[in-house]
Design a protein around this motif. Structure first.
Motif, mmCIF file in Angstrom:
data_model
loop_
_atom_site.group_PDB
_atom_site.id
_atom_site.type_symbol
_atom_site.label_atom_id
_atom_site.label_comp_id
_atom_site.label_asym_id
_atom_site.label_seq_id
_atom_site.Cartn_x
_atom_site.Cartn_y
_atom_site.Cartn_z
ATOM 1 N N GLU A 224 0.831 -1.212 0.000
ATOM 2 C CA GLU A 224 0.000 0.000 0.000
ATOM 3 C C GLU A 224 0.863 1.259 0.000
ATOM 4 O O GLU A 224 0.578 2.217 -0.722
ATOM 5 N N PHE A 225 1.912 1.248 0.817
ATOM 6 C CA PHE A 225 2.804 2.402 0.906
ATOM 7 C C PHE A 225 3.437 2.695 -0.449
ATOM 8 O O PHE A 225 3.425 3.827 -0.927
ATOM 9 N N HIS A 226 3.967 1.662 -1.060
ATOM 10 C CA HIS A 226 4.645 1.865 -2.342
ATOM 11 C C HIS A 226 3.662 2.204 -3.471
ATOM 12 O O HIS A 226 3.995 2.997 -4.359
ATOM 13 N N ALA A 227 2.468 1.664 -3.435
ATOM 14 C CA ALA A 227 1.461 2.021 -4.433
ATOM 15 C C ALA A 227 1.098 3.500 -4.307
ATOM 16 O O ALA A 227 0.960 4.208 -5.314
ATOM 17 N N ALA A 228 0.965 3.980 -3.075
ATOM 18 C CA ALA A 228 0.671 5.398 -2.852
ATOM 19 C C ALA A 228 1.828 6.269 -3.330
ATOM 20 O O ALA A 228 1.618 7.313 -3.958
ATOM 21 N N LEU A 229 3.038 5.829 -3.067
ATOM 22 C CA LEU A 229 4.216 6.561 -3.518
ATOM 23 C C LEU A 229 4.275 6.610 -5.038
ATOM 24 O O LEU A 229 4.538 7.666 -5.632
ATOM 25 N N HIS A 230 3.995 5.494 -5.680
ATOM 26 C CA HIS A 230 3.978 5.446 -7.149
ATOM 27 C C HIS A 230 2.936 6.418 -7.700
ATOM 28 O O HIS A 230 3.212 7.158 -8.645
ATOM 29 N N ALA A 231 1.744 6.403 -7.110
ATOM 30 C CA ALA A 231 0.677 7.290 -7.578
ATOM 31 C C ALA A 231 1.071 8.756 -7.411
ATOM 32 O O ALA A 231 0.767 9.587 -8.272
ATOM 33 N N MET A 232 1.747 9.066 -6.328
ATOM 34 C CA MET A 232 2.182 10.446 -6.083
ATOM 35 C C MET A 232 3.156 10.938 -7.140
ATOM 36 O O MET A 232 3.235 12.135 -7.404
ATOM 37 N N SER A 233 3.895 10.039 -7.736
ATOM 38 C CA SER A 233 4.896 10.448 -8.728
ATOM 39 C C SER A 233 4.257 10.997 -9.999
ATOM 40 O O SER A 233 4.910 11.695 -10.770
ATOM 41 N N ARG A 234 2.982 10.672 -10.201
ATOM 42 C CA ARG A 234 2.247 11.124 -11.384
ATOM 43 C C ARG A 234 2.975 10.747 -12.676
ATOM 44 O O ARG A 234 3.031 11.496 -13.635
ATOM 45 N N SER A 235 3.546 9.558 -12.669
ATOM 46 C CA SER A 235 4.272 9.061 -13.833
ATOM 47 C C SER A 235 3.692 7.699 -14.212
ATOM 48 O O SER A 235 4.149 6.663 -13.708
ATOM 49 N N PRO A 236 2.688 7.667 -15.074
ATOM 50 C CA PRO A 236 2.034 6.402 -15.421
ATOM 51 C C PRO A 236 3.000 5.346 -15.958
ATOM 52 O O PRO A 236 2.870 4.166 -15.648
#
Length: 70
Positions: free
Chosen positions: A44-56
């Motif tokens: 969950e933490f890493h998924a949230a971090l990935h989403a924050m990057s705004r880099s699909p």
């Protein structure tokens, strides 16, 4: 990717990371169930971090790597 997340994330997303991190910190160290709970929270933490990057594109590459690790 963390640098992109730091640049592009909003206050709500940062708070979400902090809450997940706190849940991880509070997991009992010697409890057999903690390992599975840690794995879920870590994902969950890493998924949230990935989403924050705004880099699909980056998010998709990292998601694929996570899928291979299961």
């Amino acid at each position: 990717m963390a640098d992109l997340a730091a640049q592009r994330g909003n206050d709500y997303e940062v708070e979400r990371l902090a809450l997940i991190n706190e849940q991880i910190r509070r997991l009992p160290r010697r409890d057999a169930k903690s390992g599975e709970r840690y794995r879920i929270l870590n994902r969950e933490f890493h998924a949230a971090l990935h989403a924050m990057s705004r880099s699909p594109r980056l998010h998709e590459q990292l998601r694929s790597s996570w899928a291979m690790s299961d």
